[in-house]
Design an enzyme around this catalytic site. Structure first.
Site: not given
Ligand code: C5P
Length: 283
Positions: A8, A131
């Site tokens: 993406k 994502d």
């Molecule tokens: O959800 P995911 O594991 O992909 O997110 C990784 C990190 O990115 C989270 O631990 C957080 O610190 C940050 N994040 C965030 N806000 C989002 C997505 C991710 O702060 N909307």
């Protein structure tokens, strides 16, 4: 069963606010491109393998997590073996791991005959990563909230895409920690991008793209991103931006010839460069 997991791009990435739960409310226009991993999924002992030896294949692997989340949510499906042929660079802002997870969810839905809607699969996906819901649907979409609130948009007019991943990685949590939401000066024109999509105006989309993370990078990384963008634009890209939490940079091209020229130029300096195209979503 063989499935493709498309990378993406963030045509836009805006951060609206920091939430109580530590996450951030985002507004992002997402797009799928033909750069893809290939997954082979079959009934087995629950093993994950990849062609990149350094990738975790245990429970930290998002594909493995997706298989577990699917079983937990549906009570269906035994253990599966998942072989992942990576083409999407890792830790690159291209949602490679999330795309693999989404591909596993779609494949298990078929293999088990569960017949879940893409919405229901996206819902399972949000437990795996922010994502993943978008990657279940693919195509051109607005992602809001943590990334799980999705609105399908008119497809980006077909175009050529050059993606370049410079040789460093940026930690996503670190990058989020650098953003002071009230201090963001430059934001993407998300509404303008959506209007341009309505009109099928590729150039209108491309010139309004922006990613707010570009302003909080370390100076040396900022310089590299700017240099790659300059090559893309000088070769005729209609617009260029960093994707996700970086460091990949991409350019959109109406002309295949211009895209090939940019691809060759960047290959003189960088190892991880891809010439690809946009792909439509699943719905
Ligand atoms: O959800 P995911 O594991 O992909 O997110 C990784 C990190 O990115 C989270 O631990 C957080 O610190 C940050 N994040 C965030 N806000 C989002 C997505 C991710 O702060 N909307």
């Amino acid at each position: 069963m063989n499935v493709l997991a498309y990378a993406k791009l963030n045509l836009t990435l805006d951060i609206l606010r920091r939430r109580e739960d530590g996450y951030h409310d985002l507004q992002m226009v997402m797009e799928s491109i033909s750069l893809a991993d290939t997954l082979t999924i079959a009934n087995g002992e629950g093993e994950v393998s990849t062609n990149l030896r350094y990738l975790p294949t245990d429970r930290r692997n998002l594909a493995q997590m997706a298989a577990a989340a699917f079983r937990e949510a549906t009570g269906l499906g035994g253990a599966v073996n998942i072989a992942i042929e990576k083409a999407i660079p890792v830790c690159a802002g291209l949602a490679g791991g999330s795309a693999d997870a989404a591909a596993v969810l779609r494949a298990m839905n078929q293999l088990t005959g569960a017949g879940l809607s893409l919405e229901a699969l996206a819902d399972i996906g949000q437990r795996v990563g922010s994502d993943v819901p978008y990657c279940v649907l693919g195509g051109t979409a607005l992602a809001e909230g943590r990334g799980e609130r999705l609105t399908l948009l008119p497809p980006l007019p077909h175009c050529h895409v050059v993606v370049c991943k410079p040789p460093f990685s940026i930690s996503t949590p670190w990058l989020f920690s650098q953003v002071k939401v009230h201090k963001i000066v430059r934001r993407p024109d998300t509404a303008g991008v959506m209007e341009a999509l309505e009109k099928g105006d590729l150039a209108g989309v491309a010139r309004r793209m922006y990613n707010v993370f570009e302003d909080v990078l370390e100076p040396r990384h900022m310089a590299t991103i700017a240099a790659i963008k300059a090559v893309l634009i000088n070769c005729g890209a209609l617009g260029a931006s960093m994707s996700g939490s970086g460091p990949s940079v991409f350019g959109l091209f109406a002309s295949e010839q211009d895209a090939k020229r940019a691809y060759r130029r960047l290959l003189e300096q960088y190892q991880s460069v891809f010439l690809c195209q946009t792909v439509d979503g699943l719905v």
